[in-house]
Design an enzyme around this catalytic site. Structure first.
Site, PDB file in Angstrom:
ATOM      1  N   GLU A   1       0.825  -1.211   0.000  1.00 39.69           N
ATOM      2  CA  GLU A   1       0.000   0.000   0.000  1.00 39.69           C
ATOM      3  C   GLU A   1       0.852   1.251   0.000  1.00 39.69           C
ATOM      4  OE1 GLU A   1      -2.581   2.245  -0.671  1.00 39.69           O
ATOM      5  OE2 GLU A   1      -3.637   0.448  -0.003  1.00 39.69           O
TER       6      GLU A   1
ATOM      7  N   ASP B   1     -18.323   9.147 -18.455  1.00 36.38           N
ATOM      8  CA  ASP B   1     -19.284   8.223 -17.867  1.00 36.38           C
ATOM      9  C   ASP B   1     -18.891   6.774 -18.163  1.00 36.38           C
ATOM     10  OD1 ASP B   1     -21.513   7.404 -16.537  1.00 36.38           O
ATOM     11  OD2 ASP B   1     -22.950   8.013 -18.075  1.00 36.38           O
ATOM     12  N   ILE B   2     -18.957   5.918 -17.144  1.00 36.54           N
ATOM     13  CA  ILE B   2     -18.708   4.477 -17.294  1.00 36.54           C
ATOM     14  C   ILE B   2     -20.041   3.765 -17.063  1.00 36.54           C
ATOM     15  CG2 ILE B   2     -17.403   2.484 -16.481  1.00 36.54           C
ATOM     16  CD1 ILE B   2     -15.674   4.659 -17.771  1.00 36.54           C
TER      17      ILE B   2
ATOM     18  N   ASP C   1       0.951   4.071  -3.042  1.00 34.30           N
ATOM     19  CA  ASP C   1       0.545   5.458  -2.799  1.00 34.30           C
ATOM     20  C   ASP C   1       1.656   6.445  -3.156  1.00 34.30           C
ATOM     21  OD1 ASP C   1      -1.891   4.558  -1.863  1.00 34.30           O
ATOM     22  OD2 ASP C   1      -1.328   4.653   0.249  1.00 34.30           O
TER      23      ASP C   1
ATOM     24  N   SER D   1      -7.269   1.565  -3.918  1.00 35.04           N
ATOM     25  CA  SER D   1      -6.099   2.208  -3.304  1.00 35.04           C
ATOM     26  C   SER D   1      -5.260   2.959  -4.319  1.00 35.04           C
ATOM     27  CB  SER D   1      -5.209   1.154  -2.639  1.00 35.04           C
ATOM     28  OG  SER D   1      -5.673   0.840  -1.356  1.00 35.04           O
TER      29      SER D   1
ATOM     30  N   ASP E   1     -23.549   6.534 -10.918  1.00 33.00           N
ATOM     31  CA  ASP E   1     -23.971   5.220 -10.461  1.00 33.00           C
ATOM     32  C   ASP E   1     -23.135   4.830  -9.250  1.00 33.00           C
ATOM     33  OD1 ASP E   1     -21.539   3.689 -11.396  1.00 33.00           O
ATOM     34  OD2 ASP E   1     -22.294   4.290 -13.362  1.00 33.00           O
TER      35      ASP E   1
END
Length: 520
Positions: free
Chosen positions: A249, A487-488, A253, A450, A503
């Site tokens: 992680e 938009d997806i 990042d 993440s 959504d």
């Protein structure tokens, strides 16, 4: 002397835990107190404006501390209380309403009228826990708004899915779908390097290695960014030998932020993985007048039901403070699809992503073999591969900028939002179209929401550097100008489906960075 319950402090051991024995009464521990603020009526008036979608000019940290910090009189009462009960104040931050007390378990049990026991859990291991509420005496009633750290169970989890070749080294890059610069190009990030900005990253375990970062940025051909670690309490930058540990992680990042905004300073705040640690980490980053982050990335969280009410309230307060200070906070929406609390439990969303003051970041999968609209779809790689977190909050009412929206169900009619819908935006998250990383000397691909939070944080840092001013609390403005995101519409995250417009899988979509910079 009367005892008063701290609102929302009720807690029970984790389901499946076994009590082992009482906690050693002589054990030294630290407990964090959150206190009330000054001038609450004026503060709430500003928050109301934000809740109505109005733009509030960013305050500087010094002004905020002066107007809305904790009063010296309240701090004095806590000092007196601690001294009377055999404890001492070891850290205090009146600008963020935080005081940290140290003492023995026996002192804390008596002072807050609690009983602390040691428990064990099959997944969490041993932890110190309690049952029921926390109490404060007459002199602290109304002053103390939360008591954190009596329970030290692991609280949050990172949202990463990694694919590594067991024999890979940083000299032998393995095939991966994208590096962050390729995604920045795909999403039309404006040309900038984040100069003059600081990106804050919150981490609750693991660490980074300088040699990994040097190898990574050398591989990408970008300058090595300035990366500083900020140790909070007893937590430090502590890389682990565990190849599947929290280092994944941290590396993701730092490397994503640093690749997208290499001229920005990156401040990594390390704290203990507890409710108390989460509170102090966010407060420290927001009020850090040395590094002064203008955008914060958080890729840790848990289902809403797994937090105490007092912590939810105080973390939401902190995100409100960030908004008033002009700080954008990007938070991963989770990797468990519509079932953040578990596969056999009701639909749930991740907190703190579900706070109305967060920019909640969901995930997509990019299929380079697809065409048109299906080239990028809702991320859902199945039960073993993860899926973008998203759904409807049970804690927060619908913000005004989500009025009139509905969540499309995979099976059945859409549900009109009466509570906060998650996420707000999205970006590539599937490990099958993952992000090139180097961690522990190994090269691989990491996915998960993440990755999306630091990607958006890097975009915000670029725009801030162009503007010469922070975007700040950007979420309501993105909804007002939803056309700045693509938009997806295809795919689902379990119980919710992609659809036209917002959504509960990918929000209003993936970024068109140039359009966002131009419009906002």
């Amino acid at each position: 002397m009367a005892k008063h319950v701290v609102a929302g402090s009720e807690r029970q051991p984790v389901v499946g835990s076994k009590r082992l024995h009482p906690t050693d009464p002589h054990e030294e521990i630290e407990v964090k107190l959150k206190l009330r603020r000054k001038n609450d009526a004026a503060y709430q008036a500003l928050i109301h404006k934000l809740e109505e979608g109005e733009t509030v000019p960013a305050m500087d940290r010094k002004t905020f501390a002066s107007q809305f910090g904790t009063s010296s009189a309240d701090c004095t009462k806590v000092h007196e209380f601690a001294s009377a009960h055999g404890m001492k104040v070891v850290r205090e931050a009146p600008q963020s309403h935080l005081m940290v007390l140290a003492g023995t378990v026996a002192h804390f049990q008596k002072a807050f009228d609690v009983k602390l026991d040691v428990y064990t859990h099959p997944k969490l291991g041993k932890y110190r826990g309690r049952s029921g509420p926390v109490h404060v005496p007459d002199e602290l009633e109304g002053i103390v708004t939360a008591v954190l750290g009596l329970d030290n169970r692991p609280q949050a989890r990172p949202y990463v899915h990694a694919k590594f070749d067991a024999n890979s080294t940083n000299d032998e890059p393995q095939p991966v779908a994208f590096n962050p610069l390729q995604l920045a190009s795909r999403y039309k990030f404006p040309h900038a390097d984040g100069r003059g900005q600081c990106i804050g990253i919150l981490e609750f375990g693991g660490g980074y290695r300088d040699r990994d970062l040097q190898a990574y940025f050398g591989l990408l051909g970008v300058p090595m960014p300035e990366v500083v670690s900020v140790d909070i309490g007893h937590a430090t930058n502590s890389p682990s030998p565990d190849p599947q540990g929290a280092d994944l992680e941290v590396a993701l990042d730092v490397e994503v932020c640093g690749a997208v905004a290499p001229a920005a300073k990156i401040a990594v705040y390390f704290a203990e993985n507890t409710e108390a640690g989460f509170i102090e980490a966010l407060a420290t980053a927001i009020h850090d007048d040395v590094n002064q982050p203008t955008v914060i990335s958080i890729s840790w969280g848990a289902a809403e039901s797994e937090w105490t009410q007092q912590t939810v309230a105080r973390l939401n307060d902190a995100l409100q403070m960030a908004a008033l200070l002009g700080i954008t906070v990007c938070i991963a929406s989770g990797d468990s699809g519509s079932h953040d609390a578990g596969p056999n439990k009701p639909d749930a969303v991740n907190f703190p992503a579900s706070s109305p003051f967060a920019l909640a970041c969901g995930g997509t999968r990019i299929d380079e073999h697809g065409d048109g609209a299906k080239a990028e779809v809702v991320w859902n790689d199945g039960p073993k591969g993860g899926a973008t977190g998203g759904g409807i909050s049970t804690l927060f009412e619908r913000p005004v900028w989500q009025a009139g929206l509905s969540a499309a169900r995979t099976k059945g009619e859409a549900i009109e939002l009466t509570h906060r819908g998650v996420p707000d935006v999205a970006g590539d998250a599937s490990p099958d179209s993952g992000y090139l990383v180097i961690v522990g000397g190994r090269v691989g691909a990491i996915g998960g929401t993440s990755a999306v939070a630091p990607l958006w944080a890097g975009l915000v840092a670029r725009i801030n550097s162009i503007k010469g001013a922070p975007l700040g609390f950007v979420t309501p403005r993105l909804y007002r100008h939803a056309g700045v995101c693509k938009d997806i519409r295809h795919g689902n995250n379990g119980d919710f489906a992609g659809s036209k417009g917002w959504d509960a899988c990918t929000g209003i979509g993936v970024p068109d960075g140039e359009a966002i910079a131009r419009t906002l």
